[in-house]
Design an enzyme around this catalytic site. Structure first.
Site, PDB file in Angstrom:
ATOM      1  N   ILE B  21     -16.040   9.706  -3.878  1.00 62.53           N
ATOM      2  CA  ILE B  21     -15.585  10.393  -2.666  1.00 62.53           C
ATOM      3  C   ILE B  21     -14.076  10.329  -2.492  1.00 62.53           C
ATOM      4  O   ILE B  21     -13.509  11.092  -1.712  1.00 62.53           O
ATOM      5  CB  ILE B  21     -16.270   9.877  -1.372  1.00 62.53           C
ATOM      6  CG1 ILE B  21     -16.019   8.382  -1.143  1.00 62.53           C
ATOM      7  CG2 ILE B  21     -17.748  10.196  -1.365  1.00 62.53           C
ATOM      8  CD1 ILE B  21     -16.277   7.968   0.296  1.00 62.53           C
ATOM      9  N   SER B  22     -13.446   9.417  -3.211  1.00 65.62           N
ATOM     10  CA  SER B  22     -11.999   9.332  -3.047  1.00 65.62           C
ATOM     11  C   SER B  22     -11.401   8.540  -4.190  1.00 65.62           C
ATOM     12  O   SER B  22     -12.028   7.641  -4.757  1.00 65.62           O
ATOM     13  CB  SER B  22     -11.699   8.680  -1.699  1.00 65.62           C
ATOM     14  OG  SER B  22     -10.576   7.849  -1.752  1.00 65.62           O
ATOM     15  N   GLY B  24      -7.693   6.660  -5.155  1.00 72.12           N
ATOM     16  CA  GLY B  24      -6.315   6.307  -4.853  1.00 72.12           C
ATOM     17  C   GLY B  24      -5.660   5.702  -6.061  1.00 72.12           C
ATOM     18  O   GLY B  24      -6.231   5.707  -7.154  1.00 72.12           O
ATOM     19  N   ALA B  25      -4.460   5.184  -5.854  1.00 66.97           N
ATOM     20  CA  ALA B  25      -3.721   4.589  -6.963  1.00 66.97           C
ATOM     21  C   ALA B  25      -4.409   3.320  -7.449  1.00 66.97           C
ATOM     22  O   ALA B  25      -4.388   3.003  -8.635  1.00 66.97           O
ATOM     23  CB  ALA B  25      -2.301   4.277  -6.527  1.00 66.97           C
ATOM     24  N   GLU B  26      -5.038   2.611  -6.519  1.00 68.03           N
ATOM     25  CA  GLU B  26      -5.600   1.310  -6.842  1.00 68.03           C
ATOM     26  C   GLU B  26      -7.087   1.355  -7.166  1.00 68.03           C
ATOM     27  O   GLU B  26      -7.589   0.493  -7.882  1.00 68.03           O
ATOM     28  CB  GLU B  26      -5.424   0.365  -5.639  1.00 68.03           C
ATOM     29  CG  GLU B  26      -4.009  -0.099  -5.410  1.00 68.03           C
ATOM     30  CD  GLU B  26      -3.516  -0.977  -6.549  1.00 68.03           C
ATOM     31  OE1 GLU B  26      -4.280  -1.863  -6.978  1.00 68.03           O
ATOM     32  OE2 GLU B  26      -2.380  -0.750  -7.005  1.00 68.03           O
ATOM     33  N   ASP B 154      -1.921  -0.701   5.492  1.00 58.82           N
ATOM     34  CA  ASP B 154      -2.043   0.745   5.263  1.00 58.82           C
ATOM     35  C   ASP B 154      -2.755   1.403   6.444  1.00 58.82           C
ATOM     36  O   ASP B 154      -3.766   2.082   6.280  1.00 58.82           O
ATOM     37  CB  ASP B 154      -2.809   0.992   3.956  1.00 58.82           C
ATOM     38  CG  ASP B 154      -2.802   2.459   3.536  1.00 58.82           C
ATOM     39  OD1 ASP B 154      -1.936   3.219   4.018  1.00 58.82           O
ATOM     40  OD2 ASP B 154      -3.671   2.845   2.720  1.00 58.82           O
TER      41      ASP B 154
END
Ligand SMILES: Nc1ncnc2c1ncn2[C@@H]1O[C@H](COP(=O)(O)O)[C@@H](O)[C@H]1O
Lengths: 174, 250
Positions: B21-22, B24-26, B154
């Protein structure tokens, strides 16, 4: 009824969970367990220390994960399940707190077998009455004060408490 | 591009059907309807699987260590926060730190314009009546977080999820991947500033109102500890000034 389950990530193992009340021979079980008698190759858990099915299965999950990653700390998968219930790294302490005691009358018994072998096991070593193993049955024999002390938790909400126990089990010693 | 990372995650998740679903960088975030050890009772119940993939440019051994450490750091923050007074975060279901995997409770539900994040909710014209109490509740929760010596790291409007409690929406903080423990006023002030900027950029028209409600909640969350609140506020003004100067310089 007992529970028979296979955790999706570990299809090679089949997990059986039983619960007994009015157990009369805990002392004998413990002695044979210490001798390493093969007929006693089960996790014998003091039911007073268990609040929920989630707590038990979370410990089974942790033990199977560590086992399949070659990280188990005790001799057998069955002792590892008991160690996995503990929030601390002290194995002796874990077995003493969560394992069967001479005077235990309420027991949870777990057997993990190879899914492919039709391995038979014999529970007649336990002299007691088998009962259901739903959350309600577990709660009826749980001693909240002991459980909170074991995990150093104090929530009054049993769902929150159970989730906090799961976190403690999953994060032990990491 | 991310296909091989998805495959790698799946190799650690035998028999768990996951949907991405997503990313990110991490980490990669998946949902699944399969619980790792409970027989699922509720139809449609979902769980979150968060996977931190290895980073190619790092030495493999060092990378494995860092992945494990970050996964555990996030899990430990959630462990400390879960069940704390006035704080809501997802519960931990399972941890496979050696493979960088964290299983979490799924937070939120579908609303008209997507998931029930604060970001989406603030776009819904019909829900305006709730905004004040909701933003106060968000501020209050952040104050409690900071009082526990934890900084989110964040705080965007997507990382504040909303859960329905009866007929009321209540905030739940997600994604502590950049979280850390700190008692420095600077870190807390920056945490707040990040959220203020997020609100300003996604909801510019009413952002002044939104931010003042947020701050009122933040103040209230400090309870009797107003001295601490004032210290953070003072630094917060400095952080804003620095932010403004930076944007003037382009
Ligand atoms: N526990 C959770 N419950 C629901 N959605 C989540 C959860 N954790 C992460 N997400 C979703 O995944 C996105 C990215 O997660 P993260 O990388 O943790 O920021 C978030 O913005 C959410 O939409």
């Amino acid at each position: 009824m007992s529970i028979k389950t296979v955790l999706p990530q570990f299809p090679q193992f089949t997990v059986h969970l039983f619960k007994f009340k009015n157990v009369t021979n805990s002392k004998e079980i413990k002695q044979n367990l210490i001798k390493g008698d093969k007929r006693y190759d089960f996790s014998f858990i003091n039911a007073q220390t268990v609040l929920s099915e989630e707590q038990l299965l979370s410990a089974v999950y942790r033990a199977l994960l560590d086992h399949t990653q070659d990280k188990i700390r005790t001799k057998t998968i069955h002792s590892e399940v008991i160690f996995s219930l503990s929030p601390t790294q002290n194995i002796m302490d874990a077995l003493r707190r969560f394992g069967i005691q001479d005077d235990s009358t309420d027991l949870i018994v777990i057997k993990i077998v190879d899914s492919n072998s039709q391995e038979e096991f014999d529970l007649s070593v336990v002299e007691g009455e088998e009962v259901d193993i739903t959350d309600e049955d577990l709660k009826s024999s749980a001693i909240l004060k002991t459980i909170k002390k074991n995990y150093k938790l104090k929530s009054e909400d049993l769902t929150v408490l159970s989730h906090q126990i799961v976190a403690a089990i999953q994060l032990r010693g990491l | 591009m991310s296909d091989h990372l998805v495959e790698l995650a799946k190799s650690h998740l035998t028999n768990i059907p996951v949907s991405l679903i997503s990313q990110g960088a991490e980490s990669l975030i998946f949902t699944t309807t399969t619980h790792p050890y409970m027989e699922t009772s509720d139809e449609g119940q979902q769980y979150i699987v968060k996977f931190r993939p290895p980073k190619k440019y790092r030495h493999p051994q060092l990378d494995a260590q860092l992945t494990k450490r970050r996964t555990l750091a996030e899990a430990r923050l959630l462990q400390r926060l879960y069940g704390a007074d006035g704080i809501s975060v997802p519960s931990i279901i399972a941890v496979d730190a050696r493979n960088g995997i964290l299983w979490l409770e799924y937070i939120g539900q579908q609303i008209e314009n997507g998931v029930s994040s604060l970001k989406n909710y603030l776009w819904l014209e019909d829900s305006k009546a709730d905004y004040e109490s909701l933003l106060r509740a968000v501020g209050d929760m952040i104050a409690r977080l900071h009082q526990m010596g934890i900084v989110h790291g964040d705080l965007t409007t997507s990382n504040v999820m909303l859960q329905k409690h009866g007929s009321q929406w209540a905030p739940c903080l997600i994604d502590f991947g950049l979280g850390f423990t700190s008692d420095l006023v600077e870190d807390k002030a920056v945490d707040l500033y990040v959220l203020e900027r997020a609100i300003l950029s996604t909801h510019p028209v009413h952002s002044d109102n939104y931010n003042s409600w947020l701050m009122e909640g933040y103040k209230k969350g400090y309870g009797k500890d107003q001295g601490k609140f004032k210290q953070v506020m003072k630094r917060y003004e400095d952080v804003r000034m620095r932010g403004r100067k930076r944007s003037m310089l382009g």
